[in-house]
Design a protein around this motif. Structure first.
Motif, PDB file in Angstrom:
ATOM      1  N   ALA A  90       0.834  -1.205   0.000  1.00 49.13           N
ATOM      2  CA  ALA A  90       0.000   0.000   0.000  1.00 49.13           C
ATOM      3  C   ALA A  90       0.868   1.255   0.000  1.00 49.13           C
ATOM      4  CB  ALA A  90      -0.930   0.000   1.206  1.00 49.13           C
ATOM      5  N   ILE A  91       1.976   1.222   0.740  1.00 47.23           N
ATOM      6  CA  ILE A  91       2.914   2.350   0.734  1.00 47.23           C
ATOM      7  C   ILE A  91       3.501   2.525  -0.662  1.00 47.23           C
ATOM      8  CG2 ILE A  91       5.119   3.208   1.627  1.00 47.23           C
ATOM      9  CD1 ILE A  91       4.475   1.750   4.259  1.00 47.23           C
ATOM     10  N   SER A  92       3.841   1.407  -1.307  1.00 46.80           N
ATOM     11  CA  SER A  92       4.355   1.453  -2.671  1.00 46.80           C
ATOM     12  C   SER A  92       3.331   2.069  -3.614  1.00 46.80           C
ATOM     13  CB  SER A  92       4.724   0.051  -3.133  1.00 46.80           C
ATOM     14  OG  SER A  92       5.077   0.048  -4.507  1.00 46.80           O
ATOM     15  N   ASN A  93       2.067   1.689  -3.458  1.00 47.44           N
ATOM     16  CA  ASN A  93       1.012   2.247  -4.305  1.00 47.44           C
ATOM     17  C   ASN A  93       0.884   3.752  -4.107  1.00 47.44           C
ATOM     18  OD1 ASN A  93       0.518  -0.339  -5.196  1.00 47.44           O
ATOM     19  ND2 ASN A  93      -1.347  -0.619  -3.993  1.00 47.44           N
ATOM     20  N   TYR A  94       0.957   4.176  -2.854  1.00 47.23           N
ATOM     21  CA  TYR A  94       0.914   5.606  -2.545  1.00 47.23           C
ATOM     22  C   TYR A  94       2.102   6.317  -3.190  1.00 47.23           C
ATOM     23  CZ  TYR A  94       1.473   9.874   0.228  1.00 47.23           C
ATOM     24  OH  TYR A  94       1.651  11.178   0.632  1.00 47.23           O
ATOM     25  N   LEU A 104       4.705   9.747  -7.545  1.00 46.29           N
ATOM     26  CA  LEU A 104       5.603   9.794  -8.690  1.00 46.29           C
ATOM     27  C   LEU A 104       4.831   9.992  -9.986  1.00 46.29           C
ATOM     28  CD1 LEU A 104       8.470   9.508  -9.785  1.00 46.29           C
ATOM     29  CD2 LEU A 104       8.139   7.025  -9.825  1.00 46.29           C
ATOM     30  N   GLY A 105       3.678   9.354 -10.086  1.00 51.12           N
ATOM     31  CA  GLY A 105       2.861   9.481 -11.286  1.00 51.12           C
ATOM     32  C   GLY A 105       2.435  10.909 -11.550  1.00 51.12           C
ATOM     33  N   ASP A 106       2.153  11.661 -10.494  1.00 51.82           N
ATOM     34  CA  ASP A 106       1.784  13.069 -10.653  1.00 51.82           C
ATOM     35  C   ASP A 106       2.949  13.864 -11.228  1.00 51.82           C
ATOM     36  OD1 ASP A 106       0.217  15.608 -10.071  1.00 51.82           O
ATOM     37  OD2 ASP A 106       1.942  15.900  -8.744  1.00 51.82           O
ATOM     38  N   LEU A 107       4.150  13.613 -10.737  1.00 51.75           N
ATOM     39  CA  LEU A 107       5.328  14.312 -11.243  1.00 51.75           C
ATOM     40  C   LEU A 107       5.580  13.948 -12.707  1.00 51.75           C
ATOM     41  CD1 LEU A 107       7.737  13.850  -8.191  1.00 51.75           C
ATOM     42  CD2 LEU A 107       6.315  15.829  -8.723  1.00 51.75           C
ATOM     43  N   PHE A 108       5.482  12.662 -13.020  1.00 53.36           N
ATOM     44  CA  PHE A 108       5.680  12.214 -14.401  1.00 53.36           C
ATOM     45  C   PHE A 108       4.649  12.834 -15.343  1.00 53.36           C
ATOM     46  CE2 PHE A 108       8.159   7.934 -14.114  1.00 53.36           C
ATOM     47  CZ  PHE A 108       9.193   8.582 -13.471  1.00 53.36           C
ATOM     48  N   HIS A 109       3.408  12.902 -14.879  1.00 51.16           N
ATOM     49  CA  HIS A 109       2.340  13.426 -15.740  1.00 51.16           C
ATOM     50  C   HIS A 109       2.566  14.897 -16.055  1.00 51.16           C
ATOM     51  CE1 HIS A 109      -1.541  13.351 -17.668  1.00 51.16           C
ATOM     52  NE2 HIS A 109      -1.951  14.373 -16.954  1.00 51.16           N
ATOM     53  N   TYR A 123      11.641  13.403  -6.806  1.00 47.97           N
ATOM     54  CA  TYR A 123      10.888  12.451  -5.988  1.00 47.97           C
ATOM     55  C   TYR A 123      11.805  11.732  -4.997  1.00 47.97           C
ATOM     56  CZ  TYR A 123       9.041   7.641  -5.389  1.00 47.97           C
ATOM     57  OH  TYR A 123       8.670   6.415  -4.907  1.00 47.97           O
ATOM     58  N   ALA A 124      12.965  11.268  -5.470  1.00 45.47           N
ATOM     59  CA  ALA A 124      13.905  10.570  -4.595  1.00 45.47           C
ATOM     60  C   ALA A 124      14.455  11.493  -3.518  1.00 45.47           C
ATOM     61  CB  ALA A 124      15.050   9.976  -5.422  1.00 45.47           C
ATOM     62  N   MET A 125      14.637  12.757  -3.858  1.00 39.52           N
ATOM     63  CA  MET A 125      15.140  13.728  -2.888  1.00 39.52           C
ATOM     64  C   MET A 125      14.115  14.022  -1.794  1.00 39.52           C
ATOM     65  SD  MET A 125      17.053  16.558  -5.272  1.00 39.52           S
ATOM     66  CE  MET A 125      18.783  16.384  -5.726  1.00 39.52           C
ATOM     67  N   TYR A 128      11.267  12.157  -1.077  1.00 46.53           N
ATOM     68  CA  TYR A 128      10.641  10.990  -0.449  1.00 46.53           C
ATOM     69  C   TYR A 128      11.568   9.769  -0.478  1.00 46.53           C
ATOM     70  CZ  TYR A 128       6.789  14.056  -1.858  1.00 46.53           C
ATOM     71  OH  TYR A 128       5.976  15.130  -2.080  1.00 46.53           O
ATOM     72  N   PRO A 129      12.715   9.847   0.192  1.00 47.29           N
ATOM     73  CA  PRO A 129      13.669   8.729   0.147  1.00 47.29           C
ATOM     74  C   PRO A 129      13.093   7.425   0.682  1.00 47.29           C
ATOM     75  CG  PRO A 129      14.275  10.324   1.849  1.00 47.29           C
ATOM     76  CD  PRO A 129      13.212  10.961   1.021  1.00 47.29           C
ATOM     77  N   ALA A 130      12.230   7.499   1.699  1.00 46.52           N
ATOM     78  CA  ALA A 130      11.633   6.271   2.240  1.00 46.52           C
ATOM     79  C   ALA A 130      10.701   5.629   1.224  1.00 46.52           C
ATOM     80  CB  ALA A 130      10.882   6.568   3.534  1.00 46.52           C
ATOM     81  N   LEU A 131       9.953   6.435   0.489  1.00 48.44           N
ATOM     82  CA  LEU A 131       9.066   5.902  -0.538  1.00 48.44           C
ATOM     83  C   LEU A 131       9.884   5.296  -1.675  1.00 48.44           C
ATOM     84  CD1 LEU A 131       6.298   8.669  -0.825  1.00 48.44           C
ATOM     85  CD2 LEU A 131       6.272   6.575   0.532  1.00 48.44           C
ATOM     86  N   PHE A 132      10.949   5.971  -2.048  1.00 49.99           N
ATOM     87  CA  PHE A 132      11.822   5.486  -3.116  1.00 49.99           C
ATOM     88  C   PHE A 132      12.360   4.091  -2.778  1.00 49.99           C
ATOM     89  CE2 PHE A 132      16.050   5.246  -5.163  1.00 49.99           C
ATOM     90  CZ  PHE A 132      15.694   5.471  -6.487  1.00 49.99           C
ATOM     91  N   GLN A 133      12.727   3.878  -1.515  1.00 45.94           N
ATOM     92  CA  GLN A 133      13.263   2.593  -1.076  1.00 45.94           C
ATOM     93  C   GLN A 133      12.177   1.531  -0.979  1.00 45.94           C
ATOM     94  OE1 GLN A 133      15.145   3.485   2.656  1.00 45.94           O
ATOM     95  NE2 GLN A 133      16.496   5.021   1.752  1.00 45.94           N
ATOM     96  N   THR A 134      10.989   1.921  -0.538  1.00 47.01           N
ATOM     97  CA  THR A 134       9.929   0.953  -0.278  1.00 47.01           C
ATOM     98  C   THR A 134       9.408   0.314  -1.559  1.00 47.01           C
ATOM     99  OG1 THR A 134       9.267   2.208   1.683  1.00 47.01           O
ATOM    100  CG2 THR A 134       7.697   0.605   0.857  1.00 47.01           C
ATOM    101  N   VAL A 135       9.383   1.058  -2.662  1.00 51.01           N
ATOM    102  CA  VAL A 135       8.854   0.523  -3.914  1.00 51.01           C
ATOM    103  C   VAL A 135       9.614  -0.726  -4.334  1.00 51.01           C
ATOM    104  CG1 VAL A 135       8.583   0.951  -6.377  1.00 51.01           C
ATOM    105  CG2 VAL A 135       7.928   2.705  -4.748  1.00 51.01           C
TER     106      VAL A 135
END
Length: 255
Positions: free
Chosen positions: A64-68, A73-78, A101-103, A105-112
């Motif tokens: 679920a965290i990965s989905n979030y 990231l999808g918003d930034l890409f869009h 995004y990595a800068m 949200y480093p925890a999100l970047f790792q969790t995916v």
């Protein structure tokens, strides 16, 4: 006895997001390997049973965290996809939105990456698995769309024996590799090495694009100047947040 209050979909989503954000904070503090459902329950104003109504276990929560994360990231890409510019400039901009995004949200970047393991998927709910698949399709639409625009305006041609998916994968793996291998330079430009992540991402992107024959070539266009202007226009809030963390994108290093 007062019956329990029934929450609408919006309230349930807000509660789920609060649990996710609490888990992300724990990951930031202690690492993914130390995350447990009991620690999450201790951080939220809900009972253990309530938390388990949203997530059937730690693995389901990680997915679920990965989905979030993919939504963010999808918003930034869009935004990069919709930018008014040539297709090559937009793909470079998309790669830098990945770095932003990595800068931030480093925890999100790792969790995916962790959430892609068979162990996590195998212990997750069908709902979060299906949600993840749909979000990934939406995410890839922006990347594929930029490539298709390049093919349509003849600024790009598919290399022999490669299709659009392979071309997109080449770009994604390059950007992910640069950011991951220079992760120590992502949150702060420490100067510990001569490699600066934003400069190397810029250089590798342009080497890849030139190799693909994607016009305009590096020698024919000031891609750095265009990128700097586009980032400021599209991501002012994100750049301000990065600055507040004591980090700036070092464009001076590109020359």
């Amino acid at each position: 006895m007062t019956p329990p209050k029934l929450l609408d979909k919006t309230a349930l989503k807000e509660r789920e997001l609060l649990i996710i954000n609490s888990a992300v904070l724990l990951i930031q503090q202690n690492g993914i390997e130390n995350l447990t459902m009991d620690k999450v329950v201790a951080q939220v104003p809900f009972s253990k049973g309530t938390v388990y109504k949203h997530f059937i276990g730690k693995e389901d929560l990680l997915l679920a965290i990965s989905n979030y994360s993919i939504k963010v990231l999808g918003d930034l890409f869009h935004r990069a996809y919709q930018f008014k510019g040539c297709s090559r400039s937009r793909m470079l901009l998309l790669n830098f939105s990945y770095l932003i995004y990595a800068m931030l949200y480093p925890a999100l970047f790792q969790t995916v990456l962790c959430s892609k393991s068979p162990n996590v998927v195998g212990k997750s709910s069908e709902k979060h698995i299906n949600d993840g698949e749909q979000l990934e399709i939406k995410l890839m639409t922006s990347i594929h769309g930029i490539v298709e625009d390049g093919l349509n305006d003849n600024s790009l041609s598919l290399l022999m024996n490669m299709d659009i998916q392979q071309l997109c994968f080449s770009n994604w793996s390059m950007a992910y590799g640069a950011i991951t291998l220079l992760s120590g330079e992502v949150e702060q430009c420490s100067g510990r090495t001569s490699l600066i992540v934003e400069r190397e991402l810029f250089n590798l992107s342009n080497m890849l694009f030139d190799g693909m024959g994607w016009k305009p070539f590096t020698k024919d266009r000031s891609h750095c100047a265009e990128l700097k202007i586009a980032l400021a226009e599209l991501f002012p809030e994100e750049l301000a947040l990065i600055s507040a963390k004591g980090r700036e994108l070092n464009f001076d290093s590109f020359s």
